[in-house]
Write a protein that holds these residues in place. Structure first.
Motif, PDB file in Angstrom:
ATOM      1  N   ASN A  12       1.044  -1.315   0.058  1.00  0.00           N
ATOM      2  CA  ASN A  12       0.116  -0.028  -0.163  1.00  0.00           C
ATOM      3  C   ASN A  12       0.801   1.132  -0.122  1.00  0.00           C
ATOM      4  O   ASN A  12       1.252   1.783   1.215  1.00  0.00           O
ATOM      5  N   TRP A  13       1.046   2.007  -1.269  1.00  0.00           N
ATOM      6  CA  TRP A  13       1.941   3.046  -1.201  1.00  0.00           C
ATOM      7  C   TRP A  13       1.383   4.220  -0.687  1.00  0.00           C
ATOM      8  O   TRP A  13      -0.047   4.362  -0.661  1.00  0.00           O
ATOM      9  N   ASP A  14       1.754   4.902   0.210  1.00  0.00           N
ATOM     10  CA  ASP A  14       0.993   6.031   0.891  1.00  0.00           C
ATOM     11  C   ASP A  14       1.985   7.150   1.026  1.00  0.00           C
ATOM     12  O   ASP A  14       2.655   7.249   2.182  1.00  0.00           O
ATOM     13  N   TRP A  15       1.945   8.064   0.127  1.00  0.00           N
ATOM     14  CA  TRP A  15       2.935   9.142   0.256  1.00  0.00           C
ATOM     15  C   TRP A  15       2.504  10.205   1.465  1.00  0.00           C
ATOM     16  O   TRP A  15       3.183  11.142   1.636  1.00  0.00           O
ATOM     17  N   GLY A  16       1.212   9.951   1.602  1.00  0.00           N
ATOM     18  CA  GLY A  16       0.963  11.120   2.771  1.00  0.00           C
ATOM     19  C   GLY A  16       1.538  10.772   4.212  1.00  0.00           C
ATOM     20  O   GLY A  16       1.409  11.616   4.863  1.00  0.00           O
ATOM     21  N   VAL A  17       2.327   9.690   4.139  1.00  0.00           N
ATOM     22  CA  VAL A  17       2.716   9.259   5.574  1.00  0.00           C
ATOM     23  C   VAL A  17       3.488  10.187   6.197  1.00  0.00           C
ATOM     24  O   VAL A  17       3.527  10.333   7.508  1.00  0.00           O
ATOM     25  N   PHE A  18       4.402  11.114   5.454  1.00  0.00           N
ATOM     26  CA  PHE A  18       5.090  11.895   5.966  1.00  0.00           C
ATOM     27  C   PHE A  18       4.769  13.134   6.891  1.00  0.00           C
ATOM     28  O   PHE A  18       5.290  13.870   7.401  1.00  0.00           O
ATOM     29  N   PHE A  19       3.374  13.240   6.372  1.00  0.00           N
ATOM     30  CA  PHE A  19       2.546  14.179   7.175  1.00  0.00           C
ATOM     31  C   PHE A  19       1.743  13.709   8.180  1.00  0.00           C
ATOM     32  O   PHE A  19       1.041  14.233   9.089  1.00  0.00           O
ATOM     33  N   HIS A  20       1.982  12.334   8.730  1.00  0.00           N
ATOM     34  CA  HIS A  20       1.259  11.948   9.793  1.00  0.00           C
ATOM     35  C   HIS A  20       2.142  12.064  10.875  1.00  0.00           C
ATOM     36  O   HIS A  20       3.397  12.308  11.031  1.00  0.00           O
ATOM     37  N   SER A  21       1.336  12.350  12.046  1.00  0.00           N
ATOM     38  CA  SER A  21       1.698  12.448  13.381  1.00  0.00           C
ATOM     39  C   SER A  21       2.829  11.530  14.034  1.00  0.00           C
ATOM     40  O   SER A  21       2.423  10.303  13.574  1.00  0.00           O
ATOM     41  N   THR A  22       3.652  11.788  14.527  1.00  0.00           N
ATOM     42  CA  THR A  22       4.781  10.681  14.924  1.00  0.00           C
ATOM     43  C   THR A  22       4.208  10.178  16.501  1.00  0.00           C
ATOM     44  O   THR A  22       4.905   9.241  16.884  1.00  0.00           O
ATOM     45  N   GLY A  23       3.350  10.994  16.867  1.00  0.00           N
ATOM     46  CA  GLY A  23       2.876  10.667  18.119  1.00  0.00           C
ATOM     47  C   GLY A  23       3.601  11.526  19.344  1.00  0.00           C
ATOM     48  O   GLY A  23       3.324  11.254  20.385  1.00  0.00           O
ATOM     49  N   ILE A  24       4.651  12.212  18.747  1.00  0.00           N
ATOM     50  CA  ILE A  24       5.402  12.951  19.711  1.00  0.00           C
ATOM     51  C   ILE A  24       5.266  14.490  19.808  1.00  0.00           C
ATOM     52  O   ILE A  24       5.482  14.997  18.625  1.00  0.00           O
ATOM     53  N   GLY A  25       4.276  15.023  20.394  1.00  0.00           N
ATOM     54  CA  GLY A  25       3.779  16.376  20.323  1.00  0.00           C
ATOM     55  C   GLY A  25       3.169  16.563  19.014  1.00  0.00           C
ATOM     56  O   GLY A  25       2.419  15.557  18.537  1.00  0.00           O
ATOM     57  N   SER A  26       3.388  17.639  18.372  1.00  0.00           N
ATOM     58  CA  SER A  26       3.019  17.991  17.182  1.00  0.00           C
ATOM     59  C   SER A  26       3.816  17.416  15.996  1.00  0.00           C
ATOM     60  O   SER A  26       3.625  18.004  14.566  1.00  0.00           O
ATOM     61  N   GLU A  27       4.770  16.646  16.189  1.00  0.00           N
ATOM     62  CA  GLU A  27       5.643  16.322  15.208  1.00  0.00           C
ATOM     63  C   GLU A  27       5.197  15.338  14.119  1.00  0.00           C
ATOM     64  O   GLU A  27       4.596  14.620  14.505  1.00  0.00           O
ATOM     65  N   ILE A  28       5.540  15.678  12.864  1.00  0.00           N
ATOM     66  CA  ILE A  28       5.132  14.633  11.817  1.00  0.00           C
ATOM     67  C   ILE A  28       6.312  14.178  11.309  1.00  0.00           C
ATOM     68  O   ILE A  28       7.545  14.504  11.577  1.00  0.00           O
ATOM     69  N   TYR A  29       6.082  13.034  10.661  1.00  0.00           N
ATOM     70  CA  TYR A  29       7.321  12.285  10.171  1.00  0.00           C
ATOM     71  C   TYR A  29       8.413  13.123   9.095  1.00  0.00           C
ATOM     72  O   TYR A  29       9.576  13.208   9.268  1.00  0.00           O
ATOM     73  N   LEU A  30       7.810  14.045   8.462  1.00  0.00           N
ATOM     74  CA  LEU A  30       8.750  14.842   7.718  1.00  0.00           C
ATOM     75  C   LEU A  30       9.870  15.651   8.501  1.00  0.00           C
ATOM     76  O   LEU A  30      10.880  15.761   8.115  1.00  0.00           O
ATOM     77  N   ASP A  31       9.334  16.087   9.710  1.00  0.00           N
ATOM     78  CA  ASP A  31      10.141  16.854  10.831  1.00  0.00           C
ATOM     79  C   ASP A  31      11.583  15.861  11.073  1.00  0.00           C
ATOM     80  O   ASP A  31      12.446  16.359  11.156  1.00  0.00           O
ATOM     81  N   TRP A  32      11.421  14.536  10.874  1.00  0.00           N
ATOM     82  CA  TRP A  32      12.292  13.834  11.219  1.00  0.00           C
ATOM     83  C   TRP A  32      13.539  13.579  10.280  1.00  0.00           C
ATOM     84  O   TRP A  32      14.649  13.810  10.288  1.00  0.00           O
ATOM     85  N   PHE A  33      12.764  13.843   8.837  1.00  0.00           N
ATOM     86  CA  PHE A  33      13.855  13.754   7.856  1.00  0.00           C
ATOM     87  C   PHE A  33      14.629  15.149   7.833  1.00  0.00           C
ATOM     88  O   PHE A  33      15.775  15.303   7.450  1.00  0.00           O
TER      89      PHE A  33
END
Ligand SMILES: Nc1ncnc2c1ncn2[C@@H]1O[C@H](COP(=O)(O)OP(=O)(O)O)[C@@H](O)[C@H]1O
Ligand SMILES: [Mg+2]
Lengths: 248, 246
Positions: A4-25
């Protein structure tokens, strides 16, 4: 197999504060750039000094530089990193040791180890480029400078290095790109640079392919950017007919 | 001004390239050195500013012993201009910067004073309009004239030339020899390795003929061309003055 390709994943919350996965990158990219640039500064300075030593008259200084190159170029980077991170700190005087292992934030001490490791490793490679550049210049350049009364340090600063660096911009560019690639070894001692963040995102989200595709794109854009930058530098400092001139 | 006393030089162990040379060049004198290829002309002229060290004997310039370890060789070199066959201009520097580099670095001259001096010299060699050009944009003759100006910028006591025109296209030789002739007329002490026999005849006070590391003739141009003493010199002159040679 169904993925299941899901390019939206980078904008999902990581669960830590308001952080999204893109922030990790973005954070990872920040570490990668910081490691590489800091390592590059060391590599360029030390590599230039060593490269000059390689070409000096006399026996001892060239030999020292040659031994340095042999050691740092031939031991695998990863082994060097483990030495800098796990062994060298134990050899430090007590005060420094406590400071490095306990007072410093773990990310900072890992950062210092990686920067030293990348810097010294790449310095050996820069040294060889600088040496090649200097040796490619016609002997007449040095003779003319001697004949005018210039001293050895002045000859290197005013005559040899400005020309040698112009000649070696292309190989230096690839060393510069290499240090970005090599900086990913930091992930092995837990520093969350780009590769480490990618792996972590892949594990957390199970969107392995998206994570690595994004990382690939980032590395690619970074490389292209650096390459264009170096091309621009090369054009700016270009001197027509630099290598074609010469004589005894 | 320049004095050689029993100078010997070997390359390696058994190549005796300069053999017991004795020589004196007086102030203002113009000496042409000629001889077959490989006879040691370049080596001879390069020992004067220690681009080549000697093994034995003594060389002095203006009373300073060149091969004395106590002599500051850079200071001495600054007083001896040297012009190379292949110009050896610095390709990354403009014509002006080529000339001002040594005065600024070695003599600690201010940039403005050095540039003023450089412009005077460029005027003298007829290249004032090329101050901002780079060497690779100049013809060989122009490059050699800049190289002469670069040497003169150190205000040397002596100028040495090692085959200054032999890398040039024939049509450019004249402009360089012209500059050298003017320099000779201004009273500069000069030692010139060259095969330009016209220059030797018209400008030189003396001609040295070198063969196998020995000075076989040391005489006036007149005597050298009309009555060479040695067979080697006669043979050399026949070859160099033959129409085949140009
Ligand atoms: N650096 C050197 N090492 C060894 N031999 C040399 C070197 N330079 C010149 N020679 C030799 O010394 C001799 C004289 O050379 P050189 O002074 O250049 O002669 P010339 O300028 O009269 O042609 C030649 O046989 C040459 O091969
Ligand atoms: Mg020669």
């Amino acid at each position: 197999m169904h993925y299941n390709w899901d390019w939206g994943v980078f904008f999902h919350s990581t669960g830590i504060g308001s952080e999204i996965y893109l922030d990790w990158f973005i954070k990872g990219l920040g570490w990668t750039i910081a490691l590489s640039l800091a390592g590059w500064v060391i590599a360029l300075l030390l590599g230039t000094v060593l490269g000059v030593m390689r070409t000096l008259p006399g026996k001892i200084l060239p030999k020292i530089a040659a031994v340095y190159v042999e050691i740092f170029r031939n031991i695998p980077l990863l082994v060097q990193l483990f030495v800098w991170y796990f062994i060298v700190p134990d050899l430090l005087p007590q005060g420094l040791q406590t400071w490095f292992k306990q007072d410093l934030n773990p990310a900072t001490s890992a950062f210092i180890s990686v920067v030293i490791c990348l810097g010294l490793f790449t310095a050996a490679r820069v040294c060889e480029q600088v040496r090649t550049g200097i040796q490619a210049l016609p002997k007449g350049q040095t003779n003319a400078a001697y004949a005018l009364g210039l001293r050895v340090p002045q000859i290197y600063k005013e005559v040899l290095l400005p020309q040698a660096f112009r000649i070696i911009i292309p190989p230096l560019t690839s060393e510069f790109l290499n240090i970005f690639k090599n900086s990913s070894v930091a992930s092995l001692i837990g520093l969350m640079e780009l590769l480490a963040q990618t792996k972590q995102t892949a594990e957390f989200t199970a969107n392995l392919f998206e994570a690595f595709t994004l990382a690939t794109i980032i590395y690619f854009v970074l490389n292209m950017g650096l390459m264009l930058f170096m091309r621009w530098v090369e054009k700016r400092v270009r001197v027509p007919g630099l290598i074609a001139l010469g004589g005894k | 001004m320049i004095r050689f006393s029993s100078v010997n030089k070997w390359y390696g162990r058994d190549h005796h390239v300069l053999k017991n040379l004795n020589l004196e060049v007086r102030q203002g004198e113009v000496v042409v050195v000629c001889g077959p290829s490989g006879s040691g002309k370049s080596t001879l002229i390069r020992t004067i500013n220690q681009l080549e060290p000697i093994n034995d004997g003594e060389i002095s310039v203006g009373g300073i012993v060149v091969n004395d370890p106590k002599t500051d060789i850079n200071t001495l070199r600054a007083e001896v201009g040297f012009v190379f066959q292949h110009f050896n201009l610095y390709p990354h520097l403009s014509v002006l910067d080529n000339i001002t580099l040594a005065p600024i670095q070695v003599k600690k001259m201010s940039r403005s004073a050095a540039e003023k001096l450089a412009m005077e010299l460029l005027e003298r060699v007829g290249l004032a309009n090329k101050r901002d050009a780079y060497p690779s944009n100049l013809s060989g003759g122009q490059q050699q004239r800049v190289a002469i100006a670069r040497g003169l910028a150190m205000q040397p006591k002596v100028m040495l030339f090692d085959e200054p025109t032999s890398a040039l296209d024939p049509e450019m030789i004249g402009e360089v020899l012209g500059v050298m002739q003017k320099l000779a007329e201004s009273g500069m002490t000069m030692m010139v390795v060259t095969h330009e026999m016209g220059f030797a005849r018209e400008v030189a006070d003396r001609v040295l003929f070198l063969a196998d590391g020995e000075i076989l003739e040391d005489t006036t141009p007149e005597a050298f061309f009309t009555a060479p003493k040695t067979d080697r010199a006669k043979q050399f002159l026949r070859q160099i003055l033959s129409p085949m040679h140009g």
